[in-house]
Design an enzyme around this catalytic site. Structure first.
Site, PDB file in Angstrom:
ATOM      1  N   GLU A 103       0.835  -1.200   0.000  1.00  0.00           N
ATOM      2  CA  GLU A 103       0.000   0.000   0.000  1.00  0.00           C
ATOM      3  C   GLU A 103       0.872   1.252   0.000  1.00  0.00           C
ATOM      4  O   GLU A 103       2.024   1.211   0.459  1.00  0.00           O
ATOM      5  CB  GLU A 103      -0.846   0.029   1.280  1.00  0.00           C
ATOM      6  CG  GLU A 103      -2.299  -0.249   1.093  1.00  0.00           C
ATOM      7  CD  GLU A 103      -3.039   0.760   0.244  1.00  0.00           C
ATOM      8  OE1 GLU A 103      -2.418   1.517  -0.527  1.00  0.00           O
ATOM      9  OE2 GLU A 103      -4.275   0.785   0.342  1.00  0.00           O
ATOM     10  N   ASP A 104       0.296   2.361  -0.445  1.00  0.00           N
ATOM     11  CA  ASP A 104       1.053   3.608  -0.361  1.00  0.00           C
ATOM     12  C   ASP A 104       1.011   4.197   1.043  1.00  0.00           C
ATOM     13  O   ASP A 104       2.017   4.670   1.544  1.00  0.00           O
ATOM     14  CB  ASP A 104       0.562   4.627  -1.412  1.00  0.00           C
ATOM     15  CG  ASP A 104      -0.940   4.862  -1.363  1.00  0.00           C
ATOM     16  OD1 ASP A 104      -1.653   4.079  -0.710  1.00  0.00           O
ATOM     17  OD2 ASP A 104      -1.403   5.828  -1.987  1.00  0.00           O
ATOM     18  N   ASP A 107      -3.612   5.399   6.931  1.00  0.00           N
ATOM     19  CA  ASP A 107      -4.087   6.646   7.533  1.00  0.00           C
ATOM     20  C   ASP A 107      -5.002   6.281   8.712  1.00  0.00           C
ATOM     21  O   ASP A 107      -4.517   6.016   9.815  1.00  0.00           O
ATOM     22  CB  ASP A 107      -4.810   7.430   6.424  1.00  0.00           C
ATOM     23  CG  ASP A 107      -5.124   8.859   6.796  1.00  0.00           C
ATOM     24  OD1 ASP A 107      -5.089   9.180   7.987  1.00  0.00           O
ATOM     25  OD2 ASP A 107      -5.416   9.664   5.902  1.00  0.00           O
ATOM     26  N   PHE A 156      -0.887  16.892   4.551  1.00  0.00           N
ATOM     27  CA  PHE A 156      -1.525  16.453   3.309  1.00  0.00           C
ATOM     28  C   PHE A 156      -0.435  16.085   2.313  1.00  0.00           C
ATOM     29  O   PHE A 156       0.083  16.930   1.599  1.00  0.00           O
ATOM     30  CB  PHE A 156      -2.431  17.550   2.752  1.00  0.00           C
ATOM     31  CG  PHE A 156      -3.498  17.018   1.852  1.00  0.00           C
ATOM     32  CD1 PHE A 156      -3.218  16.073   0.874  1.00  0.00           C
ATOM     33  CD2 PHE A 156      -4.803  17.436   2.006  1.00  0.00           C
ATOM     34  CE1 PHE A 156      -4.203  15.557   0.063  1.00  0.00           C
ATOM     35  CE2 PHE A 156      -5.809  16.933   1.183  1.00  0.00           C
ATOM     36  CZ  PHE A 156      -5.503  15.989   0.217  1.00  0.00           C
ATOM     37  N   ARG A 169       0.018  11.708  -8.387  1.00  0.00           N
ATOM     38  CA  ARG A 169       0.528  10.363  -8.096  1.00  0.00           C
ATOM     39  C   ARG A 169       1.895  10.132  -8.735  1.00  0.00           C
ATOM     40  O   ARG A 169       2.667   9.300  -8.279  1.00  0.00           O
ATOM     41  CB  ARG A 169      -0.424   9.296  -8.639  1.00  0.00           C
ATOM     42  CG  ARG A 169      -1.781   9.243  -7.969  1.00  0.00           C
ATOM     43  CD  ARG A 169      -2.495   7.965  -8.394  1.00  0.00           C
ATOM     44  NE  ARG A 169      -3.934   8.027  -8.240  1.00  0.00           N
ATOM     45  CZ  ARG A 169      -4.592   7.680  -7.127  1.00  0.00           C
ATOM     46  NH1 ARG A 169      -3.930   7.268  -6.071  1.00  0.00           N
ATOM     47  NH2 ARG A 169      -5.900   7.740  -7.081  1.00  0.00           N
TER      48      ARG A 169
END
Ligand code: PRP
Length: 184
Positions: A103-104, A107, A156, A169
């Site tokens: 996964e990136d 959160d 962010f 991205r």
């Protein structure tokens, strides 16, 4: 630097070095699969995984296969308040296999916590999670990734797979988006 980026947190070079180290760390945990046994299955979660996934699998000096799935968040407005549902599913069964989810970012933790439940119900031999970025201060449900590239504060972040409204991205670094860009 892209004009919408306020600050670079991790450069392309820092990311590449970290991914190399992660590759060694992960490979050491998976002994060579026996004759006739299926190799490690690296599972990328679309879409954010793509750059990290491509880099990480090439840093893993062991036999593996790859597959992908997508997840969608539904609910009251934000992803963090929503439920996570399976979109595109894997193309192969995972029963009896070692699975490495890639996964990136982690959160709230909802996506990966739910995915681990979904996969565990299919009887894999193991499921571990590698995340390029971890934001532990944002957790809404308990979740600890097995392998983490970088731990960050609540900013962010975009780049290297992570987006805002589908963009950024492809940035080769991880950066903080300017507040004016997302109205924050
Ligand atoms: C992002 C990211 C994780 C998830 C993490 O995906 O790729 O899947 O959010 O958030 P959580 O820990 O709060 O669940 P997103 O839904 O933005 O889709 P994408 O990968 O297509 O960007």
């Amino acid at each position: 630097m892209h004009p919408d980026i306020r600050e670079i947190l991790f450069t392309r070079e820092q990311i590449a070095a970290r991914v190399r180290a992660l590759g060694e760390q992960i490979a050491a945990l998976y002994p060579a699969s026996g004759r006739g046994e299926p190799p490690l299955l690296a599972v990328g979660i679309l879409k954010g995984c793509v750059p990290f996934f491509a880099d990480l699998i090439r840093a893993l000096p062991l036999p593996l296969e790859i597959d992908f799935l997508s997840l969608s968040s539904y609910g009251a407005g934000t992803a963090s308040s929503g439920q996570v549902r399976l979109g595109q599913d894997l193309s192969v069964p995972v029963a009896g296999r070692d699975v490495l989810v890639v996964e990136d970012i982690v959160d709230s933790g909802r996506t990966l916590a739910r995915l681990k439940e979904l996969l565990a119900a299919r009887g894999p031999r193991s499921v571990r999670v590698a995340a390029l970025l971890d934001k532990p201060s944002r957790r809404a449900v308990p979740f600890v990734p097995d392998f983490v590239g970088f731990t960050v504060e609540d900013a962010f972040v975009v780049g290297c797979g992570m987006d805002y409204a589908g963009r950024y991205r492809n940035l080769p670094y991880i950066g903080v988006l300017r507040r004016g860009v997302y109205g924050g």
